[in-house]
Design a protein around this motif. Structure first.
Motif, PDB file in Angstrom:
ATOM      1  N   VAL A  45     -50.923 -15.175  43.369  1.00  0.00           N
ATOM      2  CA  VAL A  45     -49.683 -14.417  43.524  1.00  0.00           C
ATOM      3  C   VAL A  45     -49.776 -13.165  42.666  1.00  0.00           C
ATOM      4  O   VAL A  45     -50.108 -13.235  41.484  1.00  0.00           O
ATOM      5  CB  VAL A  45     -48.447 -15.244  43.096  1.00  0.00           C
ATOM      6  CG1 VAL A  45     -47.173 -14.431  43.270  1.00  0.00           C
ATOM      7  CG2 VAL A  45     -48.375 -16.553  43.865  1.00  0.00           C
ATOM      8  N   ARG A  46     -49.497 -12.035  43.280  1.00  0.00           N
ATOM      9  CA  ARG A  46     -49.451 -10.768  42.568  1.00  0.00           C
ATOM     10  C   ARG A  46     -48.012 -10.278  42.586  1.00  0.00           C
ATOM     11  O   ARG A  46     -47.415 -10.112  43.646  1.00  0.00           O
ATOM     12  CB  ARG A  46     -50.380  -9.751  43.245  1.00  0.00           C
ATOM     13  CG  ARG A  46     -51.844 -10.099  42.981  1.00  0.00           C
ATOM     14  CD  ARG A  46     -52.797  -9.636  44.045  1.00  0.00           C
ATOM     15  NE  ARG A  46     -52.585 -10.127  45.387  1.00  0.00           N
ATOM     16  CZ  ARG A  46     -52.939 -11.338  45.823  1.00  0.00           C
ATOM     17  NH1 ARG A  46     -53.496 -12.199  45.010  1.00  0.00           N
ATOM     18  NH2 ARG A  46     -52.742 -11.690  47.065  1.00  0.00           N
ATOM     19  N   TYR A  47     -47.456 -10.082  41.398  1.00  0.00           N
ATOM     20  CA  TYR A  47     -46.076  -9.616  41.261  1.00  0.00           C
ATOM     21  C   TYR A  47     -46.085  -8.090  41.191  1.00  0.00           C
ATOM     22  O   TYR A  47     -46.797  -7.506  40.388  1.00  0.00           O
ATOM     23  CB  TYR A  47     -45.437 -10.222  40.008  1.00  0.00           C
ATOM     24  CG  TYR A  47     -45.449 -11.734  40.068  1.00  0.00           C
ATOM     25  CD1 TYR A  47     -44.489 -12.424  40.788  1.00  0.00           C
ATOM     26  CD2 TYR A  47     -46.454 -12.464  39.431  1.00  0.00           C
ATOM     27  CE1 TYR A  47     -44.505 -13.804  40.867  1.00  0.00           C
ATOM     28  CE2 TYR A  47     -46.480 -13.850  39.506  1.00  0.00           C
ATOM     29  CZ  TYR A  47     -45.511 -14.518  40.229  1.00  0.00           C
ATOM     30  OH  TYR A  47     -45.528 -15.883  40.310  1.00  0.00           O
ATOM     31  N   LEU A  48     -45.296  -7.458  42.046  1.00  0.00           N
ATOM     32  CA  LEU A  48     -45.333  -6.010  42.179  1.00  0.00           C
ATOM     33  C   LEU A  48     -44.103  -5.312  41.612  1.00  0.00           C
ATOM     34  O   LEU A  48     -44.201  -4.202  41.109  1.00  0.00           O
ATOM     35  CB  LEU A  48     -45.497  -5.637  43.655  1.00  0.00           C
ATOM     36  CG  LEU A  48     -46.667  -6.333  44.366  1.00  0.00           C
ATOM     37  CD1 LEU A  48     -46.603  -6.088  45.859  1.00  0.00           C
ATOM     38  CD2 LEU A  48     -47.984  -5.853  43.781  1.00  0.00           C
ATOM     39  N   LYS A  49     -42.939  -5.937  41.723  1.00  0.00           N
ATOM     40  CA  LYS A  49     -41.678  -5.365  41.240  1.00  0.00           C
ATOM     41  C   LYS A  49     -40.790  -6.503  40.751  1.00  0.00           C
ATOM     42  O   LYS A  49     -40.928  -7.642  41.197  1.00  0.00           O
ATOM     43  CB  LYS A  49     -40.927  -4.636  42.370  1.00  0.00           C
ATOM     44  CG  LYS A  49     -41.640  -3.463  42.973  1.00  0.00           C
ATOM     45  CD  LYS A  49     -41.392  -2.227  42.175  1.00  0.00           C
ATOM     46  CE  LYS A  49     -42.027  -1.031  42.886  1.00  0.00           C
ATOM     47  NZ  LYS A  49     -41.968   0.159  42.148  1.00  0.00           N
ATOM     48  N   ALA A  50     -39.851  -6.172  39.888  1.00  0.00           N
ATOM     49  CA  ALA A  50     -38.865  -7.165  39.448  1.00  0.00           C
ATOM     50  C   ALA A  50     -38.012  -7.570  40.647  1.00  0.00           C
ATOM     51  O   ALA A  50     -37.630  -6.726  41.464  1.00  0.00           O
ATOM     52  CB  ALA A  50     -37.977  -6.591  38.350  1.00  0.00           C
ATOM     53  N   ALA A  51     -37.740  -8.851  40.764  1.00  0.00           N
ATOM     54  CA  ALA A  51     -36.941  -9.359  41.874  1.00  0.00           C
ATOM     55  C   ALA A  51     -35.487  -9.446  41.439  1.00  0.00           C
ATOM     56  O   ALA A  51     -35.101 -10.347  40.705  1.00  0.00           O
ATOM     57  CB  ALA A  51     -37.463 -10.713  42.320  1.00  0.00           C
ATOM     58  N   LYS A  52     -34.703  -8.495  41.897  1.00  0.00           N
ATOM     59  CA  LYS A  52     -33.279  -8.435  41.589  1.00  0.00           C
ATOM     60  C   LYS A  52     -32.516  -8.426  42.902  1.00  0.00           C
ATOM     61  O   LYS A  52     -33.073  -8.152  43.953  1.00  0.00           O
ATOM     62  CB  LYS A  52     -32.946  -7.164  40.810  1.00  0.00           C
ATOM     63  CG  LYS A  52     -33.673  -7.024  39.498  1.00  0.00           C
ATOM     64  CD  LYS A  52     -33.341  -5.685  38.862  1.00  0.00           C
ATOM     65  CE  LYS A  52     -34.122  -5.493  37.577  1.00  0.00           C
ATOM     66  NZ  LYS A  52     -33.894  -4.181  36.999  1.00  0.00           N
ATOM     67  N   GLY A  53     -31.219  -8.668  42.815  1.00  0.00           N
ATOM     68  CA  GLY A  53     -30.388  -8.604  44.009  1.00  0.00           C
ATOM     69  C   GLY A  53     -29.892  -9.957  44.411  1.00  0.00           C
ATOM     70  O   GLY A  53     -29.879 -10.895  43.619  1.00  0.00           O
TER      71      GLY A  53
END
Length: 161
Positions: free
Chosen positions: A109-117
């Motif tokens: 898993v590659r995390y690209l951006k903060a997960a908000k919303g």
């Protein structure tokens, strides 16, 4: 067992914060949701919903206090769980007609951006299906359509137990 759980529950309620109560309510809602009785507990805990069509899957999950890390954004482990659950479900649906099941052998898993919303959406597809293995891809998007994580995973195809 029931007495022990009741005692622990009452102790928890006495000391619970408003946020604790919000999380507890979400857990109860997931466990009691109609049609969820056969779903794995992890799906019910995180309120995963899915749609499978044309050899792809879309699985959603609300971003809620139970999914937050210490920064108040979606926890990376929850995102990885969403991906593994989504593409693992697709892999299993794909091989079930052959009397088989699929199990994850590795996942990246590659995390690209903060997960908000409000919601996370995982879109999963099959990249390769052989006789013994499968490779699938998962992409997680925020409610605004921002790609926040990308994953590939390998699965063994095994006889269904």
């Amino acid at each position: 067992m029931k007495e022990h759980v009741t005692k622990r529950f009452n102790e928890f309620i006495e000391k619970a914060t408003e946020k604790d109560m919000e999380v507890l309510a979400a857990i109860f809602e997931g466990l009691q949701a109609e049609g969820n009785a056969k779903s794995p507990y992890v799906n019910r805990l995180f309120h995963f919903e899915r749609e499978i069509k044309d050899n792809s899957i879309t699985m959603t999950a609300p971003i809620a206090p139970i999914t937050y890390n210490s920064l108040g954004i979606a926890h990376g482990g929850v995102i990885a769980t969403l991906i593994d659950t989504a593409i693992g479900t697709l892999a299993n649906v794909t091989v079930s007609s052959e009397g088989n099941a699929a199990v994850t052998t590795d996942i990246s898993v590659r995390y690209l951006k903060a997960a908000k919303g409000g919601t996370l959406t995982c879109q999963g597809t099959i990249l390769h299906k052989g006789k013994k293995t499968m490779i699938l891809e998962g992409r997680v998007y925020t409610e605004e359509g921002v790609l926040c994580a990308h994953s590939t995973a390998n699965f063994f195809i095994i006889p269904r137990p």
